[in-house]
Design a protein around this motif. Structure first.
Motif, PDB file in Angstrom:
ATOM      1  N   LYS A 268      40.594 -13.022   5.391  1.00 13.58           N
ATOM      2  CA  LYS A 268      39.475 -12.070   5.353  1.00 13.58           C
ATOM      3  C   LYS A 268      38.758 -12.055   6.699  1.00 13.58           C
ATOM      4  O   LYS A 268      38.354 -10.990   7.170  1.00 13.58           O
ATOM      5  N   GLU A 269      38.629 -13.205   7.319  1.00 12.44           N
ATOM      6  CA  GLU A 269      37.976 -13.260   8.627  1.00 12.44           C
ATOM      7  C   GLU A 269      38.815 -12.557   9.688  1.00 12.44           C
ATOM      8  O   GLU A 269      38.289 -11.824  10.522  1.00 12.44           O
ATOM      9  N   ILE A 270      40.137 -12.759   9.653  1.00 11.88           N
ATOM     10  CA  ILE A 270      41.029 -12.121  10.633  1.00 11.88           C
ATOM     11  C   ILE A 270      40.913 -10.600  10.554  1.00 11.88           C
ATOM     12  O   ILE A 270      40.862  -9.917  11.577  1.00 11.88           O
ATOM     13  N   PHE A 271      40.868 -10.074   9.320  1.00 12.99           N
ATOM     14  CA  PHE A 271      40.838  -8.616   9.148  1.00 12.99           C
ATOM     15  C   PHE A 271      39.419  -8.085   8.946  1.00 12.99           C
ATOM     16  O   PHE A 271      39.247  -6.922   8.579  1.00 12.99           O
ATOM     17  N   ASP A 272      38.422  -8.929   9.194  1.00 12.99           N
ATOM     18  CA  ASP A 272      37.012  -8.538   9.106  1.00 12.99           C
ATOM     19  C   ASP A 272      36.690  -7.915   7.743  1.00 12.99           C
ATOM     20  O   ASP A 272      36.114  -6.830   7.654  1.00 12.99           O
ATOM     21  N   LEU A 273      37.090  -8.603   6.689  1.00 12.30           N
ATOM     22  CA  LEU A 273      36.829  -8.148   5.328  1.00 12.30           C
ATOM     23  C   LEU A 273      35.964  -9.179   4.621  1.00 12.30           C
ATOM     24  O   LEU A 273      36.000 -10.363   4.955  1.00 12.30           O
ATOM     25  N   ASP A 274      35.181  -8.729   3.645  1.00 15.91           N
ATOM     26  CA  ASP A 274      34.441  -9.669   2.817  1.00 15.91           C
ATOM     27  C   ASP A 274      34.805  -9.439   1.351  1.00 15.91           C
ATOM     28  O   ASP A 274      35.611  -8.569   1.024  1.00 15.91           O
ATOM     29  N   ASP A 275      34.211 -10.238   0.479  1.00 11.71           N
ATOM     30  CA  ASP A 275      34.564 -10.162  -0.949  1.00 11.71           C
ATOM     31  C   ASP A 275      34.341  -8.758  -1.507  1.00 11.71           C
ATOM     32  O   ASP A 275      35.114  -8.283  -2.330  1.00 11.71           O
ATOM     33  N   GLU A 276      33.283  -8.111  -1.074  1.00 16.82           N
ATOM     34  CA  GLU A 276      32.981  -6.760  -1.559  1.00 16.82           C
ATOM     35  C   GLU A 276      34.084  -5.760  -1.189  1.00 16.82           C
ATOM     36  O   GLU A 276      34.403  -4.858  -1.956  1.00 16.82           O
ATOM     37  N   ASP A 277      34.708  -5.946  -0.019  1.00 21.02           N
ATOM     38  CA  ASP A 277      35.782  -5.043   0.414  1.00 21.02           C
ATOM     39  C   ASP A 277      37.017  -5.149  -0.479  1.00 21.02           C
ATOM     40  O   ASP A 277      37.827  -4.229  -0.553  1.00 21.02           O
ATOM     41  N   LEU A 278      37.200  -6.305  -1.119  1.00 21.80           N
ATOM     42  CA  LEU A 278      38.381  -6.507  -1.964  1.00 21.80           C
ATOM     43  C   LEU A 278      38.169  -6.013  -3.388  1.00 21.80           C
ATOM     44  O   LEU A 278      39.105  -5.966  -4.173  1.00 21.80           O
ATOM     45  N   ASN A 279      36.961  -5.649  -3.716  1.00 16.06           N
ATOM     46  CA  ASN A 279      36.651  -5.158  -5.053  1.00 16.06           C
ATOM     47  C   ASN A 279      36.771  -3.640  -5.055  1.00 16.06           C
ATOM     48  O   ASN A 279      35.787  -2.918  -4.957  1.00 16.06           O
ATOM     49  N   ILE A 280      37.988  -3.162  -5.176  1.00 12.20           N
ATOM     50  CA  ILE A 280      38.297  -1.737  -5.046  1.00 12.20           C
ATOM     51  C   ILE A 280      37.696  -0.935  -6.198  1.00 12.20           C
ATOM     52  O   ILE A 280      37.773  -1.335  -7.353  1.00 12.20           O
ATOM     53  N   ASP A 281      37.130   0.208  -5.825  1.00 14.43           N
ATOM     54  CA  ASP A 281      36.562   1.139  -6.804  1.00 14.43           C
ATOM     55  C   ASP A 281      37.702   1.929  -7.430  1.00 14.43           C
ATOM     56  O   ASP A 281      38.420   2.652  -6.751  1.00 14.43           O
ATOM     57  N   LEU A 282      37.878   1.786  -8.736  1.00 12.82           N
ATOM     58  CA  LEU A 282      38.941   2.495  -9.450  1.00 12.82           C
ATOM     59  C   LEU A 282      38.425   3.765 -10.120  1.00 12.82           C
ATOM     60  O   LEU A 282      39.007   4.251 -11.086  1.00 12.82           O
ATOM     61  N   GLY A 283      37.326   4.286  -9.603  1.00 11.01           N
ATOM     62  CA  GLY A 283      36.768   5.529 -10.138  1.00 11.01           C
ATOM     63  C   GLY A 283      36.211   5.315 -11.528  1.00 11.01           C
ATOM     64  O   GLY A 283      35.425   4.398 -11.743  1.00 11.01           O
ATOM     65  N   PRO A 284      36.660   6.135 -12.493  1.00 10.38           N
ATOM     66  CA  PRO A 284      36.097   6.035 -13.845  1.00 10.38           C
ATOM     67  C   PRO A 284      36.388   4.707 -14.545  1.00 10.38           C
ATOM     68  O   PRO A 284      35.735   4.359 -15.522  1.00 10.38           O
ATOM     69  N   LEU A 285      37.366   3.949 -14.035  1.00 10.18           N
ATOM     70  CA  LEU A 285      37.691   2.655 -14.649  1.00 10.18           C
ATOM     71  C   LEU A 285      36.763   1.537 -14.184  1.00 10.18           C
ATOM     72  O   LEU A 285      36.772   0.447 -14.733  1.00 10.18           O
TER      73      LEU A 285
END
Length: 99
Positions: free
Chosen positions: A78-95
């Motif tokens: 996550k540090e290498i790609f400058d991502l955090d936990d929130e970035d991995l929680n993908i929005d699946l729209g209505p789901l």
């Protein structure tokens, strides 16, 4: 949904952006999201096995070390790609959100 409606939708946080300039970042986000989902599933299964009493003390220790090592590697990636936990929680729209 017509294509014109899709183009009018605002950009939401939590969605993967696969624009040509940021394709590597978007792909890393997608791969790390899948790994995080699998890590959480393995962790929950491990807890059930520990609670069920089907593992020896040595197996519990090995499982704990393996999960901690995986967590450390995820933090490094996550540090290498400058991502955090929130970035991995993908929005699946209505789901809702994935994680």
């Amino acid at each position: 949904m017509p294509q014109s409606d899709l183009e009018k939708q605002p950009i939401r946080s939590g969605r993967i952006q696969l624009d040509p300039e940021g394709a590597e970042q978007g792909l890393a986000q997608l791969v790390l999201t899948v790994i995080e989902l699998l890590r959480q599933l393995v962790e929950r299964h491990a807890i059930r096995r520990v609670d069920g009493g089907t593992l020896t003390e040595e197996q519990i220790e090995q499982l704990g070390v393996a999960l901690m090592n995986l967590d450390v590697k995820m933090d490094e990636l996550k540090e290498i790609f400058d991502l955090d936990d929130e970035d991995l929680n993908i929005d699946l729209g209505p789901l809702g959100n994935l994680l």
